[in-house]
Design an enzyme around this catalytic site. Structure first.
Site, short mmCIF file in Angstrom:
data_model
loop_
_atom_site.label_atom_id
_atom_site.label_comp_id
_atom_site.label_asym_id
_atom_site.label_seq_id
_atom_site.Cartn_x
_atom_site.Cartn_y
_atom_site.Cartn_z
CB SER A 276 0.23 12.06 -10.37
OG SER A 276 1.21 13.04 -10.06
CE LYS A 282 -0.66 8.77 -6.07
NZ LYS A 282 -0.71 10.21 -5.78
CD GLU A 289 -8.99 11.29 -3.60
OE1 GLU A 289 -8.11 10.57 -3.13
OE2 GLU A 289 -8.75 12.23 -4.39
#
Length: 463
Positions: A276, A282, A289
């Site tokens: 991130s 993160k 995804e």
């Protein structure tokens, strides 16, 4: 002057040229168009439809055109509308007007049908090989983690313990169906339409079987009207691709869940994740995804193709120009996904302790308590009611089944004995399901053996 312009008295509107041109995308068919043309000119020579000298010139010219296309040196023009007209123009530039004889006995209608079948045939074979690499990666994880126990789910609620290897093998067989569907589709793809002309065949004494053999087809399309208008093989390719996407997406959904802190069942390798820009802690499963998201493209391409075809009369219609971009896109999307997927699975780390902790801190062994009571003489309905009460009281007391003492168990049923503690261990629960296809270790090992034999016996590499 366009190659078909003899009947017209004025040039096409420039906007029409731009709107109707397909060269922006059908240039992907260039090498297939030349290969089909080489087989066609060999047939024209064999059947004495054109002279041997002319055929030899055309063959040499086509090979030069192919070299330029493969080297990226061929100049393709939107004015020439499509890849067929571009190839013919390039050929004429190479060898002069004798190149115009190449189109004898064929139409762009049967030509494009041929090119697309050649493309799909190669795409299918490529996807089969890539799917097999994903299957191998899943089998590898199953073998490495053959003793790892995890929760199995229904309704995303913990249901019964299963081997992690059993879960991996579910996807191996899922992808095996995809491989088999692709392999089966080849018998419908691998038919030659060339020689069908625009729709009614040709007056020239062509040898369609010879062309089919030259291009390694299994035979010819039986009806000229059907041959030039059939796009079933494209629909089937897109449908098969959509199912592959469905299976990939389901697995990706689980990878996303399992890699979260709430599960922490797996850790995806750094090379298949991202961070991130704002939150330094993160580690995002972006590849998984994105695979999940791209499934929508595959579905869209299928629906678009079906919608294009649904109202078309025989034979060829310009609407069918819309058959290519979705086909190309689905192929490239799947190829990109599958090239990444095997590596992502192979490099995935499994957290055995987290998975085992999950199956010891739940009630997924409740069914085995019910089965235990049945084996002691209760009916299943009686045992189901007893176990339901046990679980309810455990939930209220914030304990699990294996936290109960023998005396506490016997408050619910006097038939329960000391052996209940062994019967409810995760390892016992898993290995009790030894029927074919079950999650017991011996059953999963049999599944692995069968899957490896299926991969070895696949004829995908022969296509």
């Amino acid at each position: 002057m366009k190659l078909w312009g003899g009947r017209f008295t004025k040039p096409t509107n420039e906007l029409v040229d731009e709107y109707a041109s397909s060269i922006r995308f059908d240039q992907k068919l260039a090498k297939y168009d030349v290969k089909g043309s080489l087989a066609h000119v060999a047939m024209l020579k064999k059947c004495d439809i054109i002279s041997a000298d002319d055929a030899d010139q055309i063959t040499a010219g086509l090979k030069k055109v192919l070299s330029k296309i493969e080297a990226g040196e061929a100049e393709l023009s939107e004015t020439d509308e499509d890849i067929h007209m571009n190839v013919e123009r390039l050929l004429i530039e190479e060898i002069g007007q004798v190149g115009g004889k190449l189109h004898t006995g064929r139409s762009r209608n049967d030509q494009v049908a041929l090119d697309m079948r050649l493309y799909v045939r190669e795409a299918v074979s490529e996807l089969i090989v890539l799917l097999k690499s994903v299957q191998q990666a899943l089998i590898g994880q199953a073998k490495t983690n053959i003793d790892v126990i995890m929760p199995g789910y229904t309704h995303l609620q913990r249901a019964q313990p299963v081997l992690f290897a059993h879960h991996m093998m579910a996807y191996v067989f899922m992808f095996q169906r995809d491989v088999e569907r692709l392999e089966d589709s080849l018998k419908r793809v691998n038919k030659s339409p060339l020689g069908s002309g625009a729709l009614a065949g040709t007056t020239f004494p062509v040898d369609r079987e010879f062309v089919a053999q030259e291009l390694d087809f299994d035979g010819i399309c039986d009806n000229s009207l059907d041959a030039v208008s059939d796009r079933d093989f494209v629909v089937e390719f897109l449908s098969n691709g959509s199912l592959i996407g469905t299976h990939l997406s389901r697995l990706c959904e689980e990878l996303v869940q399992w890699s979260s802190a709430e599960f922490h069942f797996i850790e995806l390798d750094d090379s298949y994740t991202t961070g991130s820009s704002m939150m330094p802690q993160k580690k995002n499963p972006d590849v998984a995804e994105l695979v999940r998201g791209k499934t929508g493209r595959l579905y869209g391409n299928l629906i678009s193709m079906l919608t294009t075809l649904k109202g078309l009369p025989l034979a060829y219609n310009k609407d069918m120009q819309e058959d290519k971009e979705g086909m190309f896109d689905s192929h490239e999307t799947l190829k990109g996904v599958l090239q990444l997927f095997a590596g992502m699975i192979e490099s995935m780390e499994v957290d055995k302790e987290s998975m085992y902790k999950a199956v010891t801190n739940d009630y997924s062994n409740a069914t085995d308590l019910a089965d235990y009571l049945v084996n002691k003489g209760l009916t299943f309905r009686e045992s189901h009611a007893v176990v339901g009460q046990v679980v309810l009281n455990c939930i209220q007391a914030d304990v699990y089944l294996l936290d109960l003492s023998l005396e506490e168990f016997q408050q619910y049923s006097a038939v329960i004995e000391e052996d209940i503690f062994e019967a409810l261990q995760p390892e016992t629960v898993v290995n009790a399901r030894a029927a074919a296809g079950g999650t017991a270790k011996q059953s999963v090992l049999a599944q692995i053996d069968k899957a490896e034999k299926l991969l070895e016996s696949s004829d995908a590499d022969k296509v």
